[in-house]
Design a protein around this motif. Structure first.
Motif, mmCIF file in Angstrom:
data_model
loop_
_atom_site.group_PDB
_atom_site.id
_atom_site.type_symbol
_atom_site.label_atom_id
_atom_site.label_comp_id
_atom_site.label_asym_id
_atom_site.label_seq_id
_atom_site.Cartn_x
_atom_site.Cartn_y
_atom_site.Cartn_z
ATOM 1 N N GLY A 174 39.671 -11.998 62.542
ATOM 2 C CA GLY A 174 38.920 -12.967 61.753
ATOM 3 C C GLY A 174 39.386 -13.076 60.321
ATOM 4 N N GLY A 175 40.404 -12.301 59.944
ATOM 5 C CA GLY A 175 40.989 -12.430 58.621
ATOM 6 C C GLY A 175 40.497 -11.433 57.595
ATOM 7 N N TYR A 176 39.749 -10.413 58.017
ATOM 8 C CA TYR A 176 39.213 -9.454 57.062
ATOM 9 C C TYR A 176 40.194 -8.330 56.787
ATOM 10 N N GLY A 177 40.260 -7.909 55.522
ATOM 11 C CA GLY A 177 41.120 -6.824 55.125
ATOM 12 C C GLY A 177 40.484 -5.471 55.389
ATOM 13 N N ILE A 178 41.291 -4.427 55.248
ATOM 14 C CA ILE A 178 40.831 -3.065 55.526
ATOM 15 C C ILE A 178 39.629 -2.671 54.666
ATOM 16 N N PRO A 179 39.644 -2.914 53.341
ATOM 17 C CA PRO A 179 38.480 -2.483 52.529
ATOM 18 C C PRO A 179 37.167 -3.112 53.000
ATOM 19 N N SER A 180 37.198 -4.386 53.370
ATOM 20 C CA SER A 180 35.979 -5.045 53.844
ATOM 21 C C SER A 180 35.499 -4.424 55.144
ATOM 22 N N ILE A 181 36.438 -4.099 56.033
ATOM 23 C CA ILE A 181 36.069 -3.519 57.321
ATOM 24 C C ILE A 181 35.511 -2.114 57.134
ATOM 25 N N VAL A 182 36.074 -1.353 56.190
ATOM 26 C CA VAL A 182 35.544 -0.013 55.900
ATOM 27 C C VAL A 182 34.074 -0.105 55.506
ATOM 28 N N ARG A 183 33.754 -1.082 54.641
ATOM 29 C CA ARG A 183 32.361 -1.236 54.203
ATOM 30 C C ARG A 183 31.450 -1.608 55.368
ATOM 31 N N VAL A 184 31.935 -2.478 56.240
ATOM 32 C CA VAL A 184 31.129 -2.890 57.391
ATOM 33 C C VAL A 184 30.847 -1.702 58.295
ATOM 34 N N LEU A 185 31.893 -0.940 58.624
ATOM 35 C CA LEU A 185 31.711 0.190 59.528
ATOM 36 C C LEU A 185 30.817 1.255 58.910
ATOM 37 N N ASP A 186 30.934 1.460 57.606
ATOM 38 C CA ASP A 186 30.055 2.425 56.946
ATOM 39 C C ASP A 186 28.589 2.016 57.078
ATOM 40 N N GLN A 187 28.346 0.694 56.999
ATOM 41 C CA GLN A 187 26.978 0.191 57.147
ATOM 42 C C GLN A 187 26.501 0.294 58.594
#
Length: 243
Positions: A174-187
């Motif tokens: 979907g175009g998301y970078g690693i930092p954004s995905i890290v935040r999502v998974l942490d949540q």
């Protein structure tokens, strides 16, 4: 038109108009005998076209594109605009595919998982249609936490790791970078696995729709800009963009 008059017609300040001229977003203005700038209709068209592109793409990409549209041959400029629509359509397809993949991950995450269903890195890479090196990279970035065999150090992906890997793959598609995905998974860890992930993908889809509509809204001014360009270059008169 004076600088202030041109700005009022488009909703920009005098300084913004000067800055956009300096950056080549609109052509250089004529200078009156007193040194004041004088703008004509083509400058207004160029400024409106930039405003429409900025609404669709953001100011920085629009600033990069506008000088090329002004200076390029009409065929090249039209091709660049076609590519903008195609890029939005391609990204929309990726986001929709990511949402489908995420839905599948959710559905499978509630299934009873047996130890025998654990996957090796090669099996998981094949299932996600990614390279094993991508899974190793995601692990180094803290996105995945496979089990490691003490005897062989081989990786084993259980239910949680498989679901998280599918979410990572979906968000990356979907175009998301690693930092954004890290935040999502942490949540998501310790909570429902999909609420935030589905929301941010849906938000991305809504933003793509907004950009697509904004690009359509800019079409009239972009069309006039392209129509003016050959006349401006041929006549050498008041309609020249580079006068």
């Amino acid at each position: 038109m004076t600088t202030a008059e041109l700005g009022r017609l488009v909703g920009y300040s005098t300084q913004q108009v000067r800055d956009l001229e300096r950056l080549g977003i609109i052509p250089s203005a004529e200078r009156a005998s007193n040194g004041y700038r004088r703008y004509r209709h083509p400058h207004l068209v160029a400024l409106r076209a930039y405003r429409g592109l900025a609404a669709a793409l953001g100011p920085v990409p629009a600033r990069r594109l506008m000088p090329a549209l002004i200076d390029a041959a009409v065929d090249d400029a039209a091709e660049r605009l076609d590519r903008l629509h195609a890029d939005i359509a391609d990204e929309r397809s990726r986001v929709k595919e990511a949402l489908r993949a995420l839905a599948a991950a959710v559905e499978e995450s509630v299934d009873v998982f047996r130890d025998a269903d654990a996957m090796s890195i090669g099996e998981l890479a094949q299932a996600l249609d990614v390279r094993a090196s991508a899974l190793r990279h995601w692990e180094r970035e803290g996105l995945l936490h496979p089990l490691r065999s003490a005897a062989s150090s081989s990786r084993s992906y259980g239910a949680r790791a498989i679901t998280e890997a599918r979410i990572v793959a979906a968000l990356r598609a979907g175009g998301y970078g690693i930092p954004s995905i890290v935040r999502v998974l942490d949540q998501l860890r310790g909570q429902a696995l999909t609420g935030d992930a589905q929301r941010i993908l849906s938000d991305r889809l809504a933003d793509l729709t907004r950009r697509s509509i904004a690009l359509l809204a800019a079409a009239g001014d972009l069309h006039e800009l392209l129509e003016l360009s050959p006349r401006m270059l041929e006549t050498g008169g008041e309609t020249r963009l580079d006068a």
